[in-house]
Design an enzyme around this catalytic site. Sequence first.
Site, PDB file in Angstrom:
ATOM      1  CB  VAL A 110      -0.948   0.000   1.234  1.00  0.00           C
ATOM      2  CG1 VAL A 110      -1.885  -1.196   1.214  1.00  0.00           C
ATOM      3  CG2 VAL A 110      -0.166   0.027   2.562  1.00  0.00           C
ATOM      4  CG  HIS A 126      -3.741  -6.229  -0.180  1.00  0.00           C
ATOM      5  ND1 HIS A 126      -2.731  -7.017   0.332  1.00  0.00           N
ATOM      6  CD2 HIS A 126      -4.656  -7.087  -0.718  1.00  0.00           C
ATOM      7  CE1 HIS A 126      -3.034  -8.288   0.118  1.00  0.00           C
ATOM      8  NE2 HIS A 126      -4.176  -8.367  -0.524  1.00  0.00           N
ATOM      9  CB  CYS A 134     -16.902   7.920   2.329  1.00  0.00           C
ATOM     10  SG  CYS A 134     -18.413   8.065   3.285  1.00  0.00           S
ATOM     11  N   GLY A 193       9.248 -11.062  -2.851  1.00  0.00           N
ATOM     12  CA  GLY A 193       9.095 -10.484  -1.513  1.00  0.00           C
ATOM     13  C   GLY A 193       7.731 -10.651  -0.886  1.00  0.00           C
TER      14      GLY A 193
HETATM   15  C1  BJW Z   1      12.209 -10.068   1.177  1.00  0.00           C
HETATM   16  C2  BJW Z   1      13.135  -9.143   1.579  1.00  0.00           C
HETATM   17  C3  BJW Z   1      13.916  -8.589   0.581  1.00  0.00           C
HETATM   18  C4  BJW Z   1      12.121  -9.761   3.335  1.00  0.00           C
HETATM   19  N1  BJW Z   1      13.738  -8.959  -0.688  1.00  0.00           N
HETATM   20  N2  BJW Z   1      12.041 -10.430  -0.075  1.00  0.00           N
HETATM   21  C5  BJW Z   1      -8.220 -18.834   1.057  1.00  0.00           C
HETATM   22  C6  BJW Z   1      -7.712 -19.662   2.040  1.00  0.00           C
HETATM   23  C7  BJW Z   1      -7.598 -19.208   3.359  1.00  0.00           C
HETATM   24  C8  BJW Z   1      -7.968 -17.911   3.718  1.00  0.00           C
HETATM   25  C9  BJW Z   1      -8.453 -17.105   2.745  1.00  0.00           C
HETATM   26  C10 BJW Z   1      -8.570 -17.559   1.443  1.00  0.00           C
HETATM   27  N3  BJW Z   1      -9.083 -16.562   0.701  1.00  0.00           N
HETATM   28  C11 BJW Z   1      -9.243 -15.491   1.501  1.00  0.00           C
HETATM   29  C12 BJW Z   1      -8.885 -15.792   2.752  1.00  0.00           C
HETATM   30  C13 BJW Z   1      -8.909 -14.883   3.931  1.00  0.00           C
HETATM   31  C14 BJW Z   1      -7.760 -13.919   3.986  1.00  0.00           C
HETATM   32  C15 BJW Z   1      -6.442 -14.676   3.953  1.00  0.00           C
HETATM   33  O1  BJW Z   1      -5.790 -14.823   2.953  1.00  0.00           O
HETATM   34  N4  BJW Z   1      -6.000 -15.131   5.107  1.00  0.00           N
HETATM   35  C16 BJW Z   1      -4.730 -15.857   5.193  1.00  0.00           C
HETATM   36  C17 BJW Z   1      -3.805 -15.147   6.181  1.00  0.00           C
HETATM   37  C18 BJW Z   1      -5.013 -17.259   5.550  1.00  0.00           C
HETATM   38  N5  BJW Z   1      -7.834 -12.978   2.873  1.00  0.00           N
HETATM   39  C19 BJW Z   1      -8.587 -11.896   2.950  1.00  0.00           C
HETATM   40  O2  BJW Z   1      -9.268 -11.628   3.933  1.00  0.00           O
HETATM   41  C20 BJW Z   1      -8.615 -11.015   1.729  1.00  0.00           C
HETATM   42  N6  BJW Z   1      -9.968 -10.765   1.359  1.00  0.00           N
HETATM   43  C21 BJW Z   1     -10.698 -11.662   0.714  1.00  0.00           C
HETATM   44  O3  BJW Z   1     -10.260 -12.738   0.383  1.00  0.00           O
HETATM   45  O4  BJW Z   1     -11.996 -11.244   0.453  1.00  0.00           O
HETATM   46  C22 BJW Z   1     -12.956 -12.199   0.079  1.00  0.00           C
HETATM   47  C23 BJW Z   1     -13.436 -12.832   1.358  1.00  0.00           C
HETATM   48  C24 BJW Z   1     -14.010 -12.020   2.305  1.00  0.00           C
HETATM   49  C25 BJW Z   1     -14.476 -12.613   3.475  1.00  0.00           C
HETATM   50  C26 BJW Z   1     -14.313 -13.972   3.682  1.00  0.00           C
HETATM   51  C27 BJW Z   1     -13.682 -14.761   2.699  1.00  0.00           C
HETATM   52  C28 BJW Z   1     -13.243 -14.173   1.521  1.00  0.00           C
HETATM   53  C29 BJW Z   1      -8.034  -9.651   2.050  1.00  0.00           C
HETATM   54  C30 BJW Z   1      -6.607  -9.714   2.393  1.00  0.00           C
HETATM   55  C31 BJW Z   1      -6.130  -8.328   2.803  1.00  0.00           C
HETATM   56  C32 BJW Z   1      -4.734  -8.369   3.379  1.00  0.00           C
HETATM   57  N7  BJW Z   1      -4.469  -7.140   4.000  1.00  0.00           N
HETATM   58  C33 BJW Z   1      -3.135  -6.892   4.521  1.00  0.00           C
HETATM   59  C34 BJW Z   1      -3.160  -5.563   5.298  1.00  0.00           C
HETATM   60  C35 BJW Z   1      -3.269  -4.378   4.314  1.00  0.00           C
HETATM   61  C36 BJW Z   1      -3.306  -3.099   5.042  1.00  0.00           C
HETATM   62  C37 BJW Z   1      -2.011  -2.837   5.757  1.00  0.00           C
HETATM   63  O5  BJW Z   1      -1.025  -2.511   5.074  1.00  0.00           O
HETATM   64  O6  BJW Z   1      -1.983  -2.951   6.994  1.00  0.00           O
HETATM   65  O7  BJW Z   1      -2.200  -6.835   3.473  1.00  0.00           O
HETATM   66  S1  BJW Z   1      -2.521  -8.205   5.544  1.00  0.00           S
HETATM   67  C38 BJW Z   1      -0.858  -8.070   5.033  1.00  0.00           C
HETATM   68  O8  BJW Z   1      -0.485  -9.306   4.376  1.00  0.00           O
HETATM   69  C39 BJW Z   1      -0.841  -6.973   3.960  1.00  0.00           C
HETATM   70  C40 BJW Z   1       0.020  -7.593   2.903  1.00  0.00           C
HETATM   71  O9  BJW Z   1      -0.252  -7.008   1.649  1.00  0.00           O
HETATM   72  C41 BJW Z   1      -0.353  -9.054   2.971  1.00  0.00           C
HETATM   73  C42 BJW Z   1       0.677  -9.977   2.385  1.00  0.00           C
HETATM   74  O10 BJW Z   1       1.892  -9.877   3.084  1.00  0.00           O
HETATM   75  P1  BJW Z   1       3.248  -9.909   2.270  1.00  0.00           P
HETATM   76  O11 BJW Z   1       3.305  -8.777   1.343  1.00  0.00           O
HETATM   77  O12 BJW Z   1       3.433 -11.245   1.701  1.00  0.00           O
HETATM   78  O13 BJW Z   1       4.313  -9.579   3.412  1.00  0.00           O
HETATM   79  P2  BJW Z   1       4.913 -10.537   4.535  1.00  0.00           P
HETATM   80  O14 BJW Z   1       5.431  -9.676   5.601  1.00  0.00           O
HETATM   81  O15 BJW Z   1       3.953 -11.611   4.893  1.00  0.00           O
HETATM   82  O16 BJW Z   1       6.123 -11.259   3.801  1.00  0.00           O
HETATM   83  C43 BJW Z   1       7.291 -10.558   3.457  1.00  0.00           C
HETATM   84  C44 BJW Z   1       8.171 -11.479   2.664  1.00  0.00           C
HETATM   85  O17 BJW Z   1       9.265 -10.718   2.173  1.00  0.00           O
HETATM   86  C45 BJW Z   1       8.765 -12.635   3.487  1.00  0.00           C
HETATM   87  O18 BJW Z   1       8.600 -13.834   2.765  1.00  0.00           O
HETATM   88  C46 BJW Z   1      10.251 -12.280   3.584  1.00  0.00           C
HETATM   89  O19 BJW Z   1      11.097 -13.409   3.591  1.00  0.00           O
HETATM   90  C47 BJW Z   1      10.441 -11.466   2.327  1.00  0.00           C
HETATM   91  N8  BJW Z   1      11.536 -10.506   2.354  1.00  0.00           N
HETATM   92  N9  BJW Z   1      13.051  -9.015   2.975  1.00  0.00           N
HETATM   93  C48 BJW Z   1      12.781  -9.915  -0.947  1.00  0.00           C
HETATM   94  N10 BJW Z   1      14.883  -7.676   0.894  1.00  0.00           N
END
Ligand code: BJW
Length: 245
Positions: A110, A126, A134, A193
């Site tokens: 984001v 995201h 709103c 990442g």
């Molecule tokens: C490096 C590095 C370097 C370090 N170089 N790499 C199917 C199965 C199970 C659950 C679900 C499913 N479908 C949906 C769900 C529910 C849920 C979900 O997925 N839950 C799981 C946790 C199980 N998903 C949702 O709720 C989504 N909505 C949805 O599906 O709507 C339909 C629905 C609604 C209701 C019920 C059911 C379905 C929405 C997901 C929204 C996620 N939001 C967040 C917060 C955003 C706001 C904020 O910024 O605070 O988004 S959560 C957080 O995680 C953020 C990120 O975008 C997201 C992903 O994280 P990311 O980017 O992968 O970061 P990290 O920290 O996890 O990983 C970093 C990586 O970088 C690591 O691997 C490091 O090793 C690496 N790294 N240094 C390269 N230098």
Amino acid sequence: MLAASTQSISAELRHRFESAKRVLVLTGAGVSAESGVPTFRGGGNSAMWKGVPFDVISSATMVERDLQAVWEWFDYRRNLLAELQPNAAHFEIARWQNQFEQCTVVTQNVDGLHQKAGARDVIELHGSIWRARCISCNARYEIQLDKRRSELCIACGDRLRPDVVLFGEILPPGAFEVAAERASECEVCFVIGTSGIVYPAAGLPEIAKSAGAYLCEVNPELTPLSGLCDAVLTGKAGEVLPLLK
Ligand code: BJW
């Protein structure tokens, strides 16, 4: 674990990279880590805000329960971002958009750093920390650092919330659909990442793979998506991506 080097870039990856016309890049928090943006997970730790785990504060439930606390968390992160710059990985990905006929950047971040590095038409799955929305009529407002953030919607007077997608919320209309379409058309898909556990974003590499794409992960750690990938480049994005030149 050995970090990627020019030697670990296989002839096949190099060939696929040089001959591809359509590329999809899926990024997560790790792509911004070298800019100083904290990741959510990784290294066995989970981000916290004032003792509250991020998946609690970044949740739809918290918006209903304590919108003020949610704003504080996002205001803190936005202020942090104001000091930070894109890194080599953001710039390399932006450059790829001039190299390939089609290079779609799909980010879970984001922070707006891809755009700051010059990337175009970035699909923000995201949302953006630089917008408010709103809670009633969904009108959207840019947030500028040098201006006081408004608290109420000009259109209907209801409260504003950060325009980001929290757990349990649906993604911006059309964003995943366009990303999924591009994933099903691409020849090479980079997964950079991301811990690959948040859906539906984590489903994009699977879509690309089942449509025949070559998958390449760039991450210092293995993820649940590593096994699906044809190439796994172990290392920091800002160090690994320039090796592909
Ligand atoms: C490096 C590095 C370097 C370090 N170089 N790499 C199917 C199965 C199970 C659950 C679900 C499913 N479908 C949906 C769900 C529910 C849920 C979900 O997925 N839950 C799981 C946790 C199980 N998903 C949702 O709720 C989504 N909505 C949805 O599906 O709507 C339909 C629905 C609604 C209701 C019920 C059911 C379905 C929405 C997901 C929204 C996620 N939001 C967040 C917060 C955003 C706001 C904020 O910024 O605070 O988004 S959560 C957080 O995680 C953020 C990120 O975008 C997201 C992903 O994280 P990311 O980017 O992968 O970061 P990290 O920290 O996890 O990983 C970093 C990586 O970088 C690591 O691997 C490091 O090793 C690496 N790294 N240094 C390269 N230098």
